[in-house]
Design a protein around this motif. Structure first.
Motif, mmCIF file in Angstrom:
data_model
loop_
_atom_site.group_PDB
_atom_site.id
_atom_site.type_symbol
_atom_site.label_atom_id
_atom_site.label_comp_id
_atom_site.label_asym_id
_atom_site.label_seq_id
_atom_site.Cartn_x
_atom_site.Cartn_y
_atom_site.Cartn_z
ATOM 1 N N LEU A 1 -5.806 -8.788 1.988
ATOM 2 C CA LEU A 1 -7.091 -8.617 2.642
ATOM 3 C C LEU A 1 -8.211 -8.776 1.630
ATOM 4 C CD1 LEU A 1 -6.287 -5.531 4.884
ATOM 5 C CD2 LEU A 1 -6.307 -7.932 5.545
ATOM 6 N N ARG A 2 -9.270 -9.463 2.006
ATOM 7 C CA ARG A 2 -10.367 -9.718 1.085
ATOM 8 C C ARG A 2 -11.700 -9.306 1.699
ATOM 9 N NH1 ARG A 2 -8.942 -15.636 -1.636
ATOM 10 N NH2 ARG A 2 -6.875 -15.033 -2.415
ATOM 11 N N GLU A 3 -12.562 -8.755 0.840
ATOM 12 C CA GLU A 3 -13.930 -8.362 1.192
ATOM 13 C C GLU A 3 -13.957 -7.471 2.437
ATOM 14 O OE1 GLU A 3 -15.540 -8.729 -1.358
ATOM 15 O OE2 GLU A 3 -14.108 -10.126 -2.175
ATOM 16 N N SER A 4 -14.749 -7.789 3.448
ATOM 17 C CA SER A 4 -14.920 -6.862 4.571
ATOM 18 C C SER A 4 -13.639 -6.654 5.364
ATOM 19 C CB SER A 4 -16.039 -7.357 5.498
ATOM 20 O OG SER A 4 -15.744 -8.645 5.988
ATOM 21 N N ALA A 5 -12.655 -7.548 5.214
ATOM 22 C CA ALA A 5 -11.376 -7.350 5.902
ATOM 23 C C ALA A 5 -10.667 -6.088 5.413
ATOM 24 C CB ALA A 5 -10.477 -8.567 5.697
ATOM 25 N N VAL A 6 -10.980 -5.667 4.193
ATOM 26 C CA VAL A 6 -10.388 -4.442 3.654
ATOM 27 C C VAL A 6 -10.773 -3.224 4.495
ATOM 28 C CG1 VAL A 6 -10.324 -2.919 1.621
ATOM 29 C CG2 VAL A 6 -10.302 -5.396 1.330
ATOM 30 N N ASP A 7 -11.896 -3.302 5.196
ATOM 31 C CA ASP A 7 -12.342 -2.187 6.038
ATOM 32 C C ASP A 7 -11.315 -1.841 7.116
ATOM 33 O OD1 ASP A 7 -14.645 -2.130 4.572
ATOM 34 O OD2 ASP A 7 -15.865 -3.198 6.055
ATOM 35 N N LEU A 8 -10.483 -2.805 7.490
ATOM 36 C CA LEU A 8 -9.455 -2.540 8.487
ATOM 37 C C LEU A 8 -8.501 -1.444 8.021
ATOM 38 C CD1 LEU A 8 -8.589 -6.229 9.454
ATOM 39 C CD2 LEU A 8 -9.881 -4.592 10.829
ATOM 40 N N VAL A 9 -8.315 -1.362 6.690
ATOM 41 C CA VAL A 9 -7.442 -0.342 6.114
ATOM 42 C C VAL A 9 -8.247 0.844 5.606
ATOM 43 C CG1 VAL A 9 -5.792 0.156 4.275
ATOM 44 C CG2 VAL A 9 -5.699 -2.038 5.472
ATOM 45 N N SER A 10 -9.329 0.562 4.878
ATOM 46 C CA SER A 10 -10.059 1.641 4.199
ATOM 47 C C SER A 10 -10.660 2.639 5.176
ATOM 48 C CB SER A 10 -11.150 1.061 3.295
ATOM 49 O OG SER A 10 -12.097 0.324 4.044
ATOM 50 N N GLU A 11 -11.014 2.197 6.385
ATOM 51 C CA GLU A 11 -11.565 3.113 7.380
ATOM 52 C C GLU A 11 -10.570 4.207 7.748
ATOM 53 O OE1 GLU A 11 -14.578 3.531 8.785
ATOM 54 O OE2 GLU A 11 -15.272 2.083 7.298
ATOM 55 N N HIS A 12 -9.275 3.893 7.589
ATOM 56 C CA HIS A 12 -8.236 4.864 7.932
ATOM 57 C C HIS A 12 -7.745 5.634 6.710
ATOM 58 C CE1 HIS A 12 -7.969 3.185 11.965
ATOM 59 N NE2 HIS A 12 -7.992 1.991 11.415
ATOM 60 N N ALA A 13 -8.255 5.291 5.528
ATOM 61 C CA ALA A 13 -7.805 5.945 4.300
ATOM 62 C C ALA A 13 -8.885 6.824 3.671
ATOM 63 C CB ALA A 13 -7.356 4.877 3.292
ATOM 64 N N LYS A 14 -10.048 6.917 4.300
ATOM 65 C CA LYS A 14 -11.145 7.692 3.740
ATOM 66 C C LYS A 14 -10.830 9.184 3.780
ATOM 67 C CE LYS A 14 -15.001 4.577 4.758
ATOM 68 N NZ LYS A 14 -16.232 4.403 5.542
ATOM 69 N N GLU A 15 -11.268 9.885 2.731
ATOM 70 C CA GLU A 15 -11.127 11.336 2.693
ATOM 71 C C GLU A 15 -12.137 11.957 3.653
ATOM 72 O OE1 GLU A 15 -9.863 14.569 2.606
ATOM 73 O OE2 GLU A 15 -8.888 13.534 0.913
ATOM 74 N N THR A 16 -11.646 12.728 4.602
ATOM 75 C CA THR A 16 -12.529 13.344 5.592
ATOM 76 C C THR A 16 -12.833 14.806 5.291
ATOM 77 O OG1 THR A 16 -10.624 13.868 6.995
ATOM 78 C CG2 THR A 16 -11.762 11.773 7.410
ATOM 79 N N ASP A 17 -12.063 15.416 4.402
ATOM 80 C CA ASP A 17 -12.317 16.810 4.016
ATOM 81 C C ASP A 17 -13.485 16.827 3.031
ATOM 82 O OD1 ASP A 17 -12.296 19.331 2.674
ATOM 83 O OD2 ASP A 17 -10.202 19.627 3.253
ATOM 84 N N GLN A 18 -14.631 17.347 3.459
ATOM 85 C CA GLN A 18 -15.838 17.271 2.641
ATOM 86 C C GLN A 18 -15.729 18.124 1.378
ATOM 87 O OE1 GLN A 18 -18.184 14.960 3.282
ATOM 88 N NE2 GLN A 18 -16.729 14.397 4.887
ATOM 89 N N ALA A 19 -14.965 19.205 1.420
ATOM 90 C CA ALA A 19 -14.761 20.013 0.214
ATOM 91 C C ALA A 19 -13.989 19.224 -0.834
ATOM 92 C CB ALA A 19 -14.016 21.303 0.565
ATOM 93 N N VAL A 20 -13.023 18.444 -0.388
ATOM 94 C CA VAL A 20 -12.255 17.597 -1.312
ATOM 95 C C VAL A 20 -13.162 16.516 -1.892
ATOM 96 C CG1 VAL A 20 -10.346 15.949 -1.504
ATOM 97 C CG2 VAL A 20 -10.049 18.054 -0.178
ATOM 98 N N ARG A 21 -13.987 15.894 -1.051
ATOM 99 C CA ARG A 21 -14.917 14.875 -1.549
ATOM 100 C C ARG A 21 -15.828 15.465 -2.619
ATOM 101 N NH1 ARG A 21 -18.705 12.185 1.769
ATOM 102 N NH2 ARG A 21 -18.478 10.391 0.391
ATOM 103 N N ARG A 22 -16.320 16.677 -2.406
ATOM 104 C CA ARG A 22 -17.205 17.306 -3.387
ATOM 105 C C ARG A 22 -16.487 17.524 -4.715
ATOM 106 N NH1 ARG A 22 -20.831 21.907 -0.961
ATOM 107 N NH2 ARG A 22 -21.315 20.052 0.293
ATOM 108 N N ARG A 23 -15.218 17.897 -4.656
ATOM 109 C CA ARG A 23 -14.447 18.062 -5.894
ATOM 110 C C ARG A 23 -14.267 16.722 -6.586
ATOM 111 N NH1 ARG A 23 -11.350 21.771 -2.715
ATOM 112 N NH2 ARG A 23 -9.643 20.274 -2.485
ATOM 113 N N TYR A 24 -14.105 15.654 -5.823
ATOM 114 C CA TYR A 24 -14.003 14.318 -6.415
ATOM 115 C C TYR A 24 -15.285 13.968 -7.181
ATOM 116 C CZ TYR A 24 -9.878 13.184 -3.498
ATOM 117 O OH TYR A 24 -8.657 13.141 -2.892
#
Length: 247
Positions: A1-24
């Protein structure tokens, strides 16, 4: 997958726990401090309140100049252009992408890559791209645009030129890996800042020589030429693509 096509996967791999994101965010800031940095320019999505909370808790160890994505400008979490929070957090730039990458041969080129018919990928058609630049500029943001190939870089210059005379912001072209004499002249004319990545030179050396047509080598990674034309060059790391360490 290249460029915006990666969004097909990355949208499902994003960290949704905001406390975890803050630690990142805190861990990344601490890693930058260990590398000797005292300030960073970063384009993390939906991050303003996280950095603000870290600052208020005394856990933000360096200055953060946040660059928001141009698609976030209408979001409730997006700070206004020029907004500050305390002594360490500022936002004044909006980020856009004109093209892809050299390694994937998606950087938009005026001429095809060697032994191909491929000229890379523009992330937007020209009218849509220009409108994105206009909207960000009208909201008083300094635009920062990713441009690696000469076709993408030329589209940036034309979009900035279209803003008219007396442009108040010093807009930023990030990467500037393949340019042309007309592009360099336009950057100098408009006062564009070149945000270049010195660490890309050893990383890209082989593929640049073998994939780029020989006639563009003169205008590739031509940062001494930019300096000679009076263009301000700022050095960036593009971390985590490369190490955040300047040494």
């Amino acid at each position: 997958l290249r460029e915006s096509a990666v969004d097909l996967v990355s949208e499902h791999a994003k960290e949704t726990d905001q406390a975890v994101r803050r630690r990142y965010f805190q861990a990344a800031a601490e890693e930058c401090v260990r590398a000797g940095l005292t300030a960073v320019h970063t384009n993390d999505a939906d991050a303003w309140e996280h950095y603000a909370a870290l600052q208020e808790a005394g856990r933000l160890p360096l200055r953060v100049f946040l660059t928001v994505n141009h698609n976030e400008l209408d979001a409730v979490h997006t700070p206004r252009a020029g907004q500050r929070r305390g002594p360490l957090l500022t936002c004044s730039r909006a980020k856009m992408f004109s093209d892809g990458s050299l390694g994937a041969e998606t950087a938009a080129m005026r001429h095809p890559y060697v032994n191909t018919e491929n000229r890379g990928v523009l992330m937007y058609d020209e009218p849509t791209f220009k409108e994105g630049v206009r909207v960000a500029h009208a909201a008083h943001f300094q635009t920062e645009i990713h441009a690696i190939g000469d076709r993408g870089a030329a589209m940036c210059v034309e979009a900035w030129r279209g803003l008219g005379a007396g442009v108040p912001a010093r807009h930023v072209m990030t990467h500037c890996q393949v340019l042309g004499e007309d592009i360099v002249e336009g950057m100098a004319e408009l006062g564009v800042v070149a945000n270049v990545q010195p660490s890309f030179v050893p990383t890209d050396a082989t593929c640049a020589r073998t994939r780029l047509p020989p006639h563009v080598h003169r205008w590739s990674y031509c940062w001494r030429t930019l300096l000679a034309r009076g263009i301000v060059c700022a050095g960036g790391s593009d971390a985590p693509v490369e190490s955040c360490s300047p040494i």
